[in-house]
Design a protein around this motif. Sequence first.
Motif, PDB file in Angstrom:
ATOM      1  N   GLU A   8      56.351   2.134 -16.034  1.00  0.00           N
ATOM      2  CA  GLU A   8      56.479   1.585 -15.369  1.00  0.00           C
ATOM      3  C   GLU A   8      56.656  -0.150 -15.890  1.00  0.00           C
ATOM      4  O   GLU A   8      56.016  -0.671 -17.046  1.00  0.00           O
ATOM      5  N   ILE A   9      57.591  -0.664 -15.525  1.00  0.00           N
ATOM      6  CA  ILE A   9      58.753  -2.390 -16.181  1.00  0.00           C
ATOM      7  C   ILE A   9      57.224  -2.961 -15.823  1.00  0.00           C
ATOM      8  O   ILE A   9      57.215  -4.113 -16.587  1.00  0.00           O
ATOM      9  N   VAL A  10      57.540  -2.891 -13.728  1.00  0.00           N
ATOM     10  CA  VAL A  10      56.785  -4.432 -13.397  1.00  0.00           C
ATOM     11  C   VAL A  10      57.259  -4.128 -12.412  1.00  0.00           C
ATOM     12  O   VAL A  10      56.672  -2.658 -11.797  1.00  0.00           O
ATOM     13  N   LYS A  11      55.392  -4.801 -11.018  1.00  0.00           N
ATOM     14  CA  LYS A  11      55.512  -4.068 -10.139  1.00  0.00           C
ATOM     15  C   LYS A  11      55.957  -4.542  -9.185  1.00  0.00           C
ATOM     16  O   LYS A  11      56.799  -5.225  -9.003  1.00  0.00           O
ATOM     17  N   ILE A  45      50.851 -14.576  -5.655  1.00  0.00           N
ATOM     18  CA  ILE A  45      50.035 -13.453  -5.420  1.00  0.00           C
ATOM     19  C   ILE A  45      51.500 -12.778  -5.320  1.00  0.00           C
ATOM     20  O   ILE A  45      50.766 -11.768  -5.070  1.00  0.00           O
ATOM     21  N   ALA A  46      51.849 -13.560  -6.170  1.00  0.00           N
ATOM     22  CA  ALA A  46      53.030 -12.636  -5.481  1.00  0.00           C
ATOM     23  C   ALA A  46      53.499 -12.093  -5.211  1.00  0.00           C
ATOM     24  O   ALA A  46      54.347 -10.944  -4.662  1.00  0.00           O
ATOM     25  N   ARG A 104      60.498  -6.007 -21.066  1.00  0.00           N
ATOM     26  CA  ARG A 104      59.357  -5.021 -20.582  1.00  0.00           C
ATOM     27  C   ARG A 104      58.152  -5.386 -21.382  1.00  0.00           C
ATOM     28  O   ARG A 104      57.576  -5.455 -22.213  1.00  0.00           O
ATOM     29  N   ASN A 105      57.744  -5.450 -19.834  1.00  0.00           N
ATOM     30  CA  ASN A 105      55.712  -5.991 -20.298  1.00  0.00           C
ATOM     31  C   ASN A 105      54.838  -5.393 -19.747  1.00  0.00           C
ATOM     32  O   ASN A 105      54.177  -5.568 -18.975  1.00  0.00           O
ATOM     33  N   LYS A 106      55.069  -3.777 -19.304  1.00  0.00           N
ATOM     34  CA  LYS A 106      54.180  -3.148 -18.911  1.00  0.00           C
ATOM     35  C   LYS A 106      53.483  -2.899 -17.358  1.00  0.00           C
ATOM     36  O   LYS A 106      52.058  -3.685 -17.462  1.00  0.00           O
ATOM     37  N   GLY A 107      54.137  -2.787 -16.233  1.00  0.00           N
ATOM     38  CA  GLY A 107      53.438  -3.145 -15.269  1.00  0.00           C
ATOM     39  C   GLY A 107      52.859  -4.343 -14.883  1.00  0.00           C
ATOM     40  O   GLY A 107      51.644  -4.403 -14.757  1.00  0.00           O
ATOM     41  N   VAL A 108      53.101  -5.443 -15.344  1.00  0.00           N
ATOM     42  CA  VAL A 108      52.430  -6.297 -14.872  1.00  0.00           C
ATOM     43  C   VAL A 108      53.356  -6.995 -13.284  1.00  0.00           C
ATOM     44  O   VAL A 108      54.274  -7.002 -13.139  1.00  0.00           O
ATOM     45  N   ASP A 109      52.860  -8.049 -12.360  1.00  0.00           N
ATOM     46  CA  ASP A 109      53.398  -8.520 -11.451  1.00  0.00           C
ATOM     47  C   ASP A 109      54.611  -9.629 -12.000  1.00  0.00           C
ATOM     48  O   ASP A 109      54.263 -10.564 -12.979  1.00  0.00           O
ATOM     49  N   SER A 110      55.523  -9.560 -10.913  1.00  0.00           N
ATOM     50  CA  SER A 110      56.282  -9.836 -11.863  1.00  0.00           C
ATOM     51  C   SER A 110      56.832 -11.621 -10.687  1.00  0.00           C
ATOM     52  O   SER A 110      56.225 -11.547 -10.004  1.00  0.00           O
ATOM     53  N   LYS A 158      51.611   5.112 -15.442  1.00  0.00           N
ATOM     54  CA  LYS A 158      51.473   3.642 -15.463  1.00  0.00           C
ATOM     55  C   LYS A 158      52.620   3.441 -16.966  1.00  0.00           C
ATOM     56  O   LYS A 158      52.765   2.461 -17.080  1.00  0.00           O
ATOM     57  N   HIS A 218      56.704  -5.861  -5.130  1.00  0.00           N
ATOM     58  CA  HIS A 218      55.534  -5.923  -4.162  1.00  0.00           C
ATOM     59  C   HIS A 218      56.739  -5.510  -2.531  1.00  0.00           C
ATOM     60  O   HIS A 218      57.771  -6.744  -3.127  1.00  0.00           O
ATOM     61  N   CYS A 257      52.679  -8.630   0.453  1.00  0.00           N
ATOM     62  CA  CYS A 257      52.221  -7.754  -0.057  1.00  0.00           C
ATOM     63  C   CYS A 257      51.259  -8.800  -1.227  1.00  0.00           C
ATOM     64  O   CYS A 257      51.919  -8.420  -2.403  1.00  0.00           O
ATOM     65  N   PRO A 258      49.881  -8.866  -1.600  1.00  0.00           N
ATOM     66  CA  PRO A 258      49.442  -9.325  -2.482  1.00  0.00           C
ATOM     67  C   PRO A 258      49.111  -8.214  -3.215  1.00  0.00           C
ATOM     68  O   PRO A 258      48.456  -8.436  -4.628  1.00  0.00           O
TER      69      PRO A 258
END
Lengths: 146, 648
Positions: free
Chosen positions: B311-314, A81-82, A102-108, B308, B316, B320-321
Amino acid sequence: MPYTITDKCNGCGACARVCPADAISGEKKKLHSIDADLCIECGACGRTCPQSAILDAEGALCTMMKRSQWPKPQIVIKSCIACGICIDACPAGCLALSERPRNKGVDSFPYLKNPKACIGCGFCSTECPVDSIIMVKPEKTTVQES
Amino acid sequence: MRKPYMGKILMVDLSDQTMIPESIPDRVYEDYLSGMGLGAYILYNRMPAGADPLGPENILGFCSGFLTGTGSLFSGRWTLVGKSPLTGTWGDANCGGTFSPAIKHSGYDAIFFKGISPGPVYLYIKNGKATLKDAADLWGRDATETEEFLKQQYGPKAAVAVIGPSGEQLSLISGVCSDRGRIAARSGLGAVMGAKKLKAVVLDGVYRIGAADPAAMKKLSRQCLKWVNFPLPLPGKMMASVGTLLRVSPLVFPQDGLLYTSILRKWGTGGMNQTSIEWGDSPLKNWDGSNRDFPMKKSRTLNPDLIKKTEIVKYHCYSCPLGCGGICSSKGKQTHVHKPEYESILALSGLCMNEDLDSVYYLNELLNRAGMDTISAGATAAFAIECYEKGILTREDTDGLELTWGNTEAIVTLIKKMIKREGIGDLLADETKAAAKKIGKGSMEFAIQAGGQEPAMHDGRNDPGFNVHYCLEPTPGRHTLGAHLYYEMFQLWKRVKGLPKPSPLYTKGSKYKVNREKAQAAAACSKFMSLANGAGMCMFGLFIGSKRVPTFDWLNAASGWTLTPEEYMTIGERIQTLKQAFNIKHGIEPRDNFISSRALGKPPQKEGANKGRFVDVEKLAPDYWEQFGWDRTSGKPEEETLQRLKIK
């Protein structure tokens, strides 16, 4: 209960070098001791000691293992769940978030960035709220690169 | 059985450079938890009455949350506490990132600083061993640069909290940064750190954090996870229409926080940009405008999908999930910066009528590096623009700047001047109230503040609950303690006995009626958020609902206690009352902290979403205060209340 050193210790200092909490002190070639307040019970000293001079938290004797045989974390990204708890829990600081292009707003997600620094304590695995980390003994290359 | 707290604090006296670890009795944790509660306990008992916020007597505390590191989720917030130089009241600021667990990994629940160091220093704690180090080389450097430098020196695992040049120059709207741009911004506590000549706190430790029942903690965490990944089918451009719908509909129903959670998961706080403008939640044109002044045509640059895209990466925070933050690169101009939050975006755009999203990214990063509060900076710029437009400030006063609504270039230059404290920037760097006092000429009318603190980008005329908390909290002008909307989302009545349940459908007008239920709901929010700040919980997690995010059960499983939700609410009430008692001890009159009349709807707006709305806080105050056992007219905690809550 912290780990303790018996008088079998020959003062080689291997345990003090591996301890991530700076809890072990002692002069060279003399009996070393573990500071009970600082010990985090990671067991790295026990796995390192060539003299089998270290007792674990329950008072059982620890056995030495080759460092290449120490268990290492395998992270199951699918259920991760990052939340970053594992990265924070690691006393050796060997986990990190993947630095992807760069992979557009995903969790790492976390990965074992520095396998050599891993002390095999398994704190990442115990603290993971979703049990996404399993500790496995490396056979050849089972460390998953993410 | 392991405890979730370390049972120790570190008290650093910067004047004589002594550092004394102190044991804290279990009773204190049982009464106040840690985090804000422990901070309030220490500050109330140890700070002499009338202490100068920027003097040696003020105590600045970095407090970790009670639940941080126990296996709970949403519990990575730390609280910075101190007497606020901005308002003179109790001050606190809340921040996420990785600093909260780092405090506990260093072996302490909180680190307090008193005194003033003779020269710039920073505190470094390695596995519980604390040393003060010379920071002369770091003084003057920006927050991100300093943090990177310190991380290079002490390894990537070190957690750093640092002030930027704003805090060093004692700007009263400065905060403390960590994780390259997360900032504990409100209450002006960065200036306190600057006055103490403390540049940074660097923590690197491996102490383990325990919980009484780790298996139960994990089980609870997993149960709550199913509510986090709720997909939102709406595209970003539809979000404005959602706001329009909310505005035109005469009837409303209690909102479920799950909708907000999915917005936060998808876009972060910026997902609400256009919705808020259309709905009337976001103040515009220094609280004088309405959605008509900033229609969809103008606000479309704030479309969450555009944000959005960058945004490169989220990002947390610890445990925090949800991950509402993000790391962005905007059109190559700003690389690897934190995604601007809703508050920052609206304060720097809508409030100043600025339509340029790129400038918002730029200013957000600039302010994060300087360690200045984006909300207050935006609000102060809007105040200056209105003064200029009304002829109170002239071109000579503004150093030749054409401060008109929406003049992006002038706004950027003005904020740069505020950071450097140059010319007009020097006048404005201490927030609107102080500036209005110096400017005079009736400019106080345009300084929208509560006790000196600029309120956040949530209009109390749209949700009267916000105005109640802006005016009546021990920390005035804050949006993170309660609101009508928050009460609906917390769904506290499902866990706590005796709290009113909102009716399934009600008219908008009914929100403005003064009655006992309103006071009960507002007080419940205050108590719950005080408890949450003690526990280190994030408000966005709590929005999911108190039945779905098991705060009370986590607290029991972590501590091994068997308290009921009502008893936990009493802990919240105790923390809240202690903060109010702190204010009274320091000679604050609660009534002086009411928000500027424009934000209450006096005179009422002539058009737009909040047309004709007025919130009668004078009428609401007695009932709200009574809920805590404070005097109905003065807001001072009654003697028997202090005894009931074991404060005295």
